[in-house]
Motif scaffolding. Structure first.
Motif, PDB file in Angstrom:
ATOM      1  N   VAL A 178       0.821  -1.207   0.000  1.00 17.65           N
ATOM      2  CA  VAL A 178       0.000   0.000   0.000  1.00 17.65           C
ATOM      3  C   VAL A 178       0.856   1.260   0.000  1.00 17.65           C
ATOM      4  O   VAL A 178       0.630   2.190  -0.785  1.00 17.65           O
ATOM      5  N   ASP A 208     -10.790  -0.316  -4.601  1.00 15.37           N
ATOM      6  CA  ASP A 208     -11.005  -0.948  -3.303  1.00 15.37           C
ATOM      7  C   ASP A 208     -12.298  -1.755  -3.348  1.00 15.37           C
ATOM      8  O   ASP A 208     -13.117  -1.599  -4.259  1.00 15.37           O
ATOM      9  N   VAL A 233      -4.988   1.308  -1.052  1.00 17.85           N
ATOM     10  CA  VAL A 233      -5.945   0.282  -0.627  1.00 17.85           C
ATOM     11  C   VAL A 233      -6.681  -0.200  -1.872  1.00 17.85           C
ATOM     12  O   VAL A 233      -7.533   0.502  -2.416  1.00 17.85           O
ATOM     13  N   THR A 254      -5.471  -3.381   3.620  1.00 16.08           N
ATOM     14  CA  THR A 254      -4.914  -3.403   2.270  1.00 16.08           C
ATOM     15  C   THR A 254      -5.945  -3.336   1.148  1.00 16.08           C
ATOM     16  O   THR A 254      -5.633  -2.843   0.065  1.00 16.08           O
TER      17      THR A 254
END
Length: 289
Positions: A132, A235, A139, A219
């Protein structure tokens, strides 16, 4: 020849005792699994509906469905296996087929064994610092997949190596005796025979990857994603993290209790479904070879 009846009786009693212990242990494990599944089924079934399975969450997670969570969990778990399985098999082939016994190989195996015992939250912090932050992935799906890959690698390497060891050495000797090279022997003889056993490690790794929370909460997983993921840099929502959010965040915990159990029930069904597909594939490969 005189038979010691007392000694024979003690041996039979000990055999019966150990048989009872083993059978009791199996029943305890089966009962624990049955109780957990029954509890989730009874409490989670009322929340299951077509809307629950096909709609995103609404009203601060107190209504709506879990479709983004299901898709995110499938992407993360399957994606991690697509990366981890080839890497794990290659590492197992090197350790079992090419590496010479010695200190280096013992250290590698010790490292793999120790890596398998590392808590998942440590993998999550490593993924946060390495993927990251250091590589700037943010993320995202990519960060979560790579973190889960590292998490499941020890299981896959261990089971793949054991599967390779179970292939009789006569297979290798016969192939080499017919003029095949070492790589041809591994690719055409050893790997097809060991693949069903390797898939056992894939099943275990898939189950662990699908159920992980700590490894993805730093993450890949987010509290709420309004849109479905469109790339590896997106994400995602995930079922384990969604359960954690419903159980800990906000002031509507009791109101979301059916959603918690329903999400947990879907997670178990999803893991069982993916495992069933892998088991069927493994059975077909076993019949073929």
């Amino acid at each position: 020849m005189r038979i010691d009846t007392k000694h024979l009786k003690r041996r039979r009693q000990m055999q019966s005792l150990m048989w009872g212990v083993f059978r009791g242990s199996s029943l305890v494990n089966a009962a624990a699994l049955g109780i957990i599944c029954a509890f989730l089924f009874v409490n989670g079934l009322p929340a299951i509906s077509w809307e629950f399975l096909t709609q995103p969450p609404r009203d601060s997670m107190t209504a709506g469905g879990i479709l983004p969570c299901i898709i995110g969990t499938v992407i993360l778990s399957v994606g991690s296996m697509l990366v981890a399985f080839p890497l794990g098999v290659c590492a197992a082939i090197y350790l079992n087929e090419y590496a010479r016994p010695g200190r280096t190989v013992r250290l590698i195996r010790l490292g793999i064994a120790n890596l398998a015992g590392v808590p998942s939250v440590v993998f999550g912090l490593f993924g946060l610092a390495f993927f990251v932050t250091f590589f700037g992935m943010g993320v995202s799906i990519a960060s979560g997949v790579l973190t889960l890959t590292i998490l499941v690698l020890p299981v896959i390497i261990g089971t793949a190596e054991e599967a390779l060891k179970s292939v009789p050495s006569t297979y290798r000797e016969a192939s080499l005796g017919l003029g095949a090279t070492k790589w041809q022997t591994i690719r055409l003889v050893v790997l097809p025979a060991a693949l069903p056993g390797m898939l056992t490690g894939a099943i275990l790794g898939l189950s662990r990857a699908a159920g992980e929370t700590a490894a993805i909460m730093f993450t890949a997983a987010v509290f709420f994603a309004p849109k479905l993921p469109t790339s590896l840099t997106s994400d995602v929502m995930a079922l384990p993290y969604h359960i954690y959010v419903l159980a800990t965040a906000g002031t509507e915990i009791e109101k979301t209790r059916p959603l918690q159990y329903g999400t947990a029930l879907v997670l178990i069904a999803l893991v069982l479904g993916m495992n069933l597909i892998a088991i069927v594939l493994r059975a077909r490969l076993q019949r073929k070879h």
